[in-house]
Design a protein around this motif. Structure first.
Motif: not given
Length: 401
Positions: A248, A273, A346-347
């Motif tokens: 990410t 994010d 995404r996280a």
């Protein structure tokens, strides 16, 4: 049958793989940064080329011997720029040789011939090799090959010939995906739980507290990048909240260094994010930079890095306000069709249970394009991690006499 599968040439796994994007070891961090912004490849291979001295004939012909000595991505640059001395002097940092970004463990990158067996590749991975560099077959004219040999040193990243050949990465994901395609040959191993197989790593798992400063996890982020894993973010009770994933973070640009230097681990997850940084976090970053007399650091990074890039998008970024620049950085590159943008995650962490089957975990990891899956209990507390290297060890032991 499983033994014969592992006897396959690794060239079968390299079909249609793109050639490596190359950067000379003489390049600077600024060169790497500019190349990463314009390349569809999130990783740049770093090459050390010198005159071939094995014979007078080869030396007279101007032949070069080249070897891949490592790879760099945006996470390497971001972590490097987060160091206190580099935050204070970005111009010096960006003019540092790119070799300073490479891990000091030479065996992390290993060359392998296309005729090598899959078993050989697995053994190298289990011995610690994270990146296997394999020649790929391309048709080139003699004149173009000679030109590449005579001009091996390049100022910016590009796909080029080394030792008269192009190369590709053979990844752990490639190997696991290939094994998954013939998983029935390893029965009954795939149906067993990861707990019963003993492949859950519980000691030394990379994790940080949700409220701790993100800068305190800088070493963990660098380690997770080298290990091809991630940093778990947990609360005070050990519950897995999310992760700081190098995959990410690699989709951000250099200004993410300001976020790591000023935010908590939990806030950094939200900042990087895929949906972009919340405006309140952007304001927090700018305020804390100002408190540390670093309010100009974002503009400095952008202006200095744009001097090594001719792209119009970089020039536009250099004119943006710090708030706008920070918002763009975590929001991803403007190259929406790039590999980096397509692979942005995404996280949210990918998790499984200790009783999950081996094949289920393999499918999970492959589906999410990661080399690991976090293991949690019924209360969502972090138990450990299962990595591709641990999975490959199971298949390797299955085929041993």
């Amino acid at each position: 049958m499983a033994v014969s599968l592992l006897a396959h040439d690794i060239s079968d796994l390299c079909l249609a793989k793109p050639a490596l994007t190359s950067l000379p070891i003489s390049a600077t961090v600024a060169d790497a940064l500019a190349a990463l912004k314009t390349s569809d490849d999130p990783f740049l291979s770093v090459w050390d080329c010198h005159h071939h001295r094995h014979s007078p004939e080869s030396a007279a012909a101007g032949e070069w011997h080249c070897r891949c000595v490592g790879k760099v991505c945006m996470v390497d640059v971001i972590c490097f720029l987060c160091r206190d001395d580099n935050l204070l002097s970005p111009s010096t940092a960006l003019n540092t040789p790119v070799s300073d970004l490479l891990p000091k463990i030479p065996t992390l990158v290993t060359h392998l011939e296309p005729s090598s067996s899959l078993l050989e590749a697995i053994d190298l991975i289990l011995q610690g090799a994270q990146n296997l560099v394999v020649p790929i077959k391309r048709r080139h004219s003699i004149s173009s090959r000679r030109k590449q040999q005579q001009q091996p040193k390049i100022s910016t990243a590009t796909t080029t010939l080394h030792n008269g050949r192009e190369f590709c990465w053979l990844t752990q994901e490639d190997v696991v995906r290939f094994l998954l395609s013939s998983i029935g040959l390893f029965s009954p191993i795939p149906a067993l739980s990861i707990d019963s197989l003993g492949i859950i790593t519980t000691d030394g798992v990379l994790s940080t507290d949700y409220h701790s400063p993100a800068i305190a996890a800088l070493g963990l982020i660098s380690r997770s990048l080298a290990d091809q894993t991630s940093v778990a973010v947990v609360d005070g009770d050990g519950v897995l909240i999310g992760e700081i994933s190098p995959l990410t973070l690699a989709s951000c640009d250099e200004t993410a260094a300001a976020a790591i230097a000023t935010l908590s681990a939990g806030d950094l997850m939200a900042y990087i994010d895929g949906s972009g940084p919340p405006e309140d976090l952007v304001r927090v970053v700018n305020r804390r930079l100002k408190e540390r007399n670093l309010e100009g650091i974002v503009d400095d990074f952008i202006v200095l890095s744009s001097q090594s890039s001719s792209s119009s998008s970089d020039e536009e970024s250099s004119l943006a306000s710090p708030t706008t620049t920070l918002a763009r950085s975590a929001g991803r590159y403007s190259r929406s069709a790039s590999y980096s943008a397509r692979m942005a995650r995404r996280a949210e962490a990918i998790v499984c249970h200790p009783k999950s089957s081996l094949v289920a975990v393999m499918i999970q990891a492959i589906a999410h394009r990661v080399n690991y899956v976090w293991v949690v209990d019924d209360d969502s507390c972090l138990v450990g991690i299962v990595t591709f290297s641990a999975i490959l060890k199971v298949f390797r032991e299955y085929t041993m006499p």
